[in-house]
Design an enzyme around this catalytic site. Structure first.
Site, mmCIF file in Angstrom:
data_model
loop_
_atom_site.group_PDB
_atom_site.id
_atom_site.type_symbol
_atom_site.label_atom_id
_atom_site.label_comp_id
_atom_site.label_asym_id
_atom_site.label_seq_id
_atom_site.Cartn_x
_atom_site.Cartn_y
_atom_site.Cartn_z
ATOM 1 N N TYR A 1 47.259 -9.255 16.539
ATOM 2 C CA TYR A 1 48.438 -10.102 16.774
ATOM 3 C C TYR A 1 49.730 -9.274 16.716
ATOM 4 O O TYR A 1 50.575 -9.365 17.617
ATOM 5 C CB TYR A 1 48.465 -11.199 15.712
ATOM 6 C CG TYR A 1 49.660 -12.106 15.748
ATOM 7 C CD1 TYR A 1 49.729 -13.160 16.662
ATOM 8 C CD2 TYR A 1 50.727 -11.931 14.867
ATOM 9 C CE1 TYR A 1 50.823 -14.008 16.693
ATOM 10 C CE2 TYR A 1 51.824 -12.771 14.896
ATOM 11 C CZ TYR A 1 51.871 -13.809 15.802
ATOM 12 O OH TYR A 1 52.963 -14.642 15.837
ATOM 13 N N LYS B 1 52.624 -8.444 19.590
ATOM 14 C CA LYS B 1 54.041 -8.812 19.478
ATOM 15 C C LYS B 1 54.939 -7.576 19.644
ATOM 16 O O LYS B 1 56.040 -7.671 20.188
ATOM 17 C CB LYS B 1 54.294 -9.516 18.151
ATOM 18 C CG LYS B 1 53.629 -10.892 18.052
ATOM 19 C CD LYS B 1 54.125 -11.854 19.126
ATOM 20 C CE LYS B 1 53.588 -13.267 18.932
ATOM 21 N NZ LYS B 1 54.052 -14.195 19.983
HETATM 22 N N1 LIG Z 1 54.782 -20.453 13.348
HETATM 23 C C1 LIG Z 1 55.129 -19.253 12.918
HETATM 24 O O1 LIG Z 1 55.263 -19.036 11.690
HETATM 25 C C2 LIG Z 1 55.379 -18.138 13.889
HETATM 26 C C3 LIG Z 1 55.894 -16.941 13.401
HETATM 27 C C4 LIG Z 1 56.156 -15.900 14.271
HETATM 28 C C5 LIG Z 1 55.916 -16.065 15.617
HETATM 29 N N2 LIG Z 1 55.402 -17.219 16.096
HETATM 30 C C6 LIG Z 1 55.173 -17.321 17.531
HETATM 31 O O2 LIG Z 1 55.830 -18.464 18.040
HETATM 32 C C7 LIG Z 1 55.136 -18.959 19.179
HETATM 33 C C8 LIG Z 1 54.843 -20.424 18.973
HETATM 34 O O3 LIG Z 1 54.083 -20.545 17.780
HETATM 35 P P1 LIG Z 1 53.888 -21.926 17.020
HETATM 36 O O4 LIG Z 1 53.787 -21.603 15.604
HETATM 37 O O5 LIG Z 1 54.880 -22.911 17.496
HETATM 38 O O6 LIG Z 1 52.425 -22.288 17.536
HETATM 39 P P2 LIG Z 1 51.730 -23.694 17.772
HETATM 40 O O7 LIG Z 1 52.393 -24.773 17.011
HETATM 41 O O8 LIG Z 1 50.281 -23.426 17.575
HETATM 42 O O9 LIG Z 1 51.987 -23.942 19.316
HETATM 43 C C9 LIG Z 1 51.487 -23.037 20.248
HETATM 44 C C10 LIG Z 1 51.756 -23.576 21.624
HETATM 45 O O10 LIG Z 1 51.254 -22.640 22.585
HETATM 46 C C11 LIG Z 1 50.292 -23.287 23.409
HETATM 47 N N3 LIG Z 1 49.301 -22.298 23.814
HETATM 48 C C12 LIG Z 1 48.500 -21.527 23.045
HETATM 49 N N4 LIG Z 1 47.732 -20.740 23.809
HETATM 50 C C13 LIG Z 1 48.073 -21.009 25.101
HETATM 51 C C14 LIG Z 1 47.643 -20.529 26.361
HETATM 52 N N5 LIG Z 1 46.682 -19.594 26.481
HETATM 53 N N6 LIG Z 1 48.217 -21.019 27.480
HETATM 54 C C15 LIG Z 1 49.172 -21.966 27.408
HETATM 55 N N7 LIG Z 1 49.622 -22.465 26.235
HETATM 56 C C16 LIG Z 1 49.068 -21.992 25.111
HETATM 57 C C17 LIG Z 1 49.745 -24.419 22.524
HETATM 58 O O11 LIG Z 1 49.137 -25.464 23.254
HETATM 59 P P3 LIG Z 1 47.541 -25.468 23.552
HETATM 60 O O12 LIG Z 1 46.855 -24.948 22.329
HETATM 61 O O13 LIG Z 1 47.241 -26.886 23.877
HETATM 62 O O14 LIG Z 1 47.361 -24.565 24.725
HETATM 63 C C18 LIG Z 1 51.037 -24.892 21.876
HETATM 64 O O15 LIG Z 1 51.791 -25.676 22.770
HETATM 65 C C19 LIG Z 1 53.888 -18.088 19.324
HETATM 66 O O16 LIG Z 1 54.118 -17.088 20.279
HETATM 67 C C20 LIG Z 1 53.725 -17.483 17.945
HETATM 68 O O17 LIG Z 1 53.044 -16.255 17.963
HETATM 69 C C21 LIG Z 1 55.130 -18.278 15.262
#
Ligand SMILES: NC(=O)c1ccc[n+]([C@@H]2O[C@H](COP(=O)([O-])OP(=O)(O)OC[C@H]3O[C@@H](n4cnc5c(N)ncnc54)[C@H](OP(=O)(O)O)[C@@H]3O)[C@@H](O)[C@H]2O)c1
Length: 262
Positions: free
Chosen positions: A165, A169
């Site tokens: 991961y 990033k």
């Molecule tokens: N939450 C954190 O603490 C955190 C920290 C640092 C970075 N991030 C980054 O922020 C971004 C959003 O994270 P989040 O925490 O909001 O995640 P989340 O709540 O799990 O949401 C992820 C979103 O991406 C979609 N998704 C996943 N795989 C996909 C694919 N192959 N094609 C199209 N859509 C896809 C999911 O829908 P489906 O599963 O239905 O496809 C969902 O809409 C990510 O890039 C993550 O790495 C998050």
């Protein structure tokens, strides 16, 4: 394409609280940070297309966002889905003012146990999917548009169990700079928003409730602001980069309570 003159005024107001008439795509906009970005944009008058793979999640997002939003099912790791997304954007919006390259997935595993299949699956979404999302939507972006990639503070440190991961990033951080260089002549700005630990509810679905509670407690204890961030706080930074930060490109803005900085 004509080169943008250095003296040209930035497109739009420098600090705006309205995005009336702006058109945006948010990949992974059906949940978490992406949904918060879409919600903020709609509140400020923009029209938004959100994407994701799960139709029920997209239906819920569409219901929450209202008529200014369209939900398009698609997997960013599938080229045909990205082509279909570009077609929908062309038909419904005619062009784009912003792309939020946000879809992402995470699976914690130590180096010894990661399989080649797991490696490829995570990178297909987080790295290849992000790259080709930008490439396929690029012809639709107007001069002066903004692209925001969602990275993570995980790539700044060595956090156990995140080798695949975090490396992905770091790749997005690098792409942000190169895309910014290649698109500067069009006045298209490319930046990254880098969340720290954000309360999206996703964690609880990837590990036991006990493990999730322990993980959260550790993140809170080590954080200078002593709490998790909210999706809304990331959305505010992402929207700022896409629309308001008209003299900023190639940058990464951390939204992490200071944990990667202090
Ligand atoms: N939450 C954190 O603490 C955190 C920290 C640092 C970075 N991030 C980054 O922020 C971004 C959003 O994270 P989040 O925490 O909001 O995640 P989340 O709540 O799990 O949401 C992820 C979103 O991406 C979609 N998704 C996943 N795989 C996909 C694919 N192959 N094609 C199209 N859509 C896809 C999911 O829908 P489906 O599963 O239905 O496809 C969902 O809409 C990510 O890039 C993550 O790495 C998050």
């Amino acid at each position: 394409m004509s080169r943008v003159r250095r003296t040209d005024a930035p497109r739009g107001a420098l600090a705006t609280d309205t995005y009336d008439g702006r058109r945006a795509v948010v990949t992974g906009g059906s949940h978490g940070i992406g949904l918060a970005i879409a919600r903020l944009l709609v509140e400020r008058g923009a029209r938004v297309i959100v994407t994701g793979r799960s139709q029920p999640a997209l239906d819920d997002a569409r219901a929450a966002l209202g008529d200014s939003a369209l939900a398009v099912r698609g997997d960013v790791s599938t080229p045909a889905d990205l082509d279909a997304l570009a077609d929908r954007v062309r038909t419904r919006f005619g062009g784009l003012d912003a792309v939020f390259v946000n879809a992402g997935t995470a699976r914690a595993a130590p180096l010894e146990t990661v399989t080649e299949q797991e490696y490829d699956e995570v990178n297909a979404t987080n790295v290849r999917g992000a790259y080709f999302t930008v490439q396929k939507l690029l012809p639709l972006l107007g001069d002066g548009a903004g692209i925001v990639l969602t990275t993570s503070v995980a790539h700044l440190a060595g956090i156990r169990g995140t080798s695949v991961y975090s490396a992905g990033k770091a790749a997005l951080r690098s792409m942000t700079r190169t895309f910014a260089a290649e698109l500067a002549d069009r006045g298209v700005r490319v930046n990254a928003v880098s969340p720290g630990p954000i309360a999206t509810g996703t964690l609880e679905t990837t590990m036991s409730a006990e493990a999730a509670a322990e993980f959260v407690a550790q993140r809170v204890a080590e954080n200078p602001l002593q709490r998790l961030g909210t999706p809304r706080e990331v959305a505010l930074a992402a929207a700022f980069l896409a629309f308001d930060a008209t003299y900023t490109t190639g940058a990464e803005l951390t939204v992490d309570g200071g944990v990667s900085q202090l």
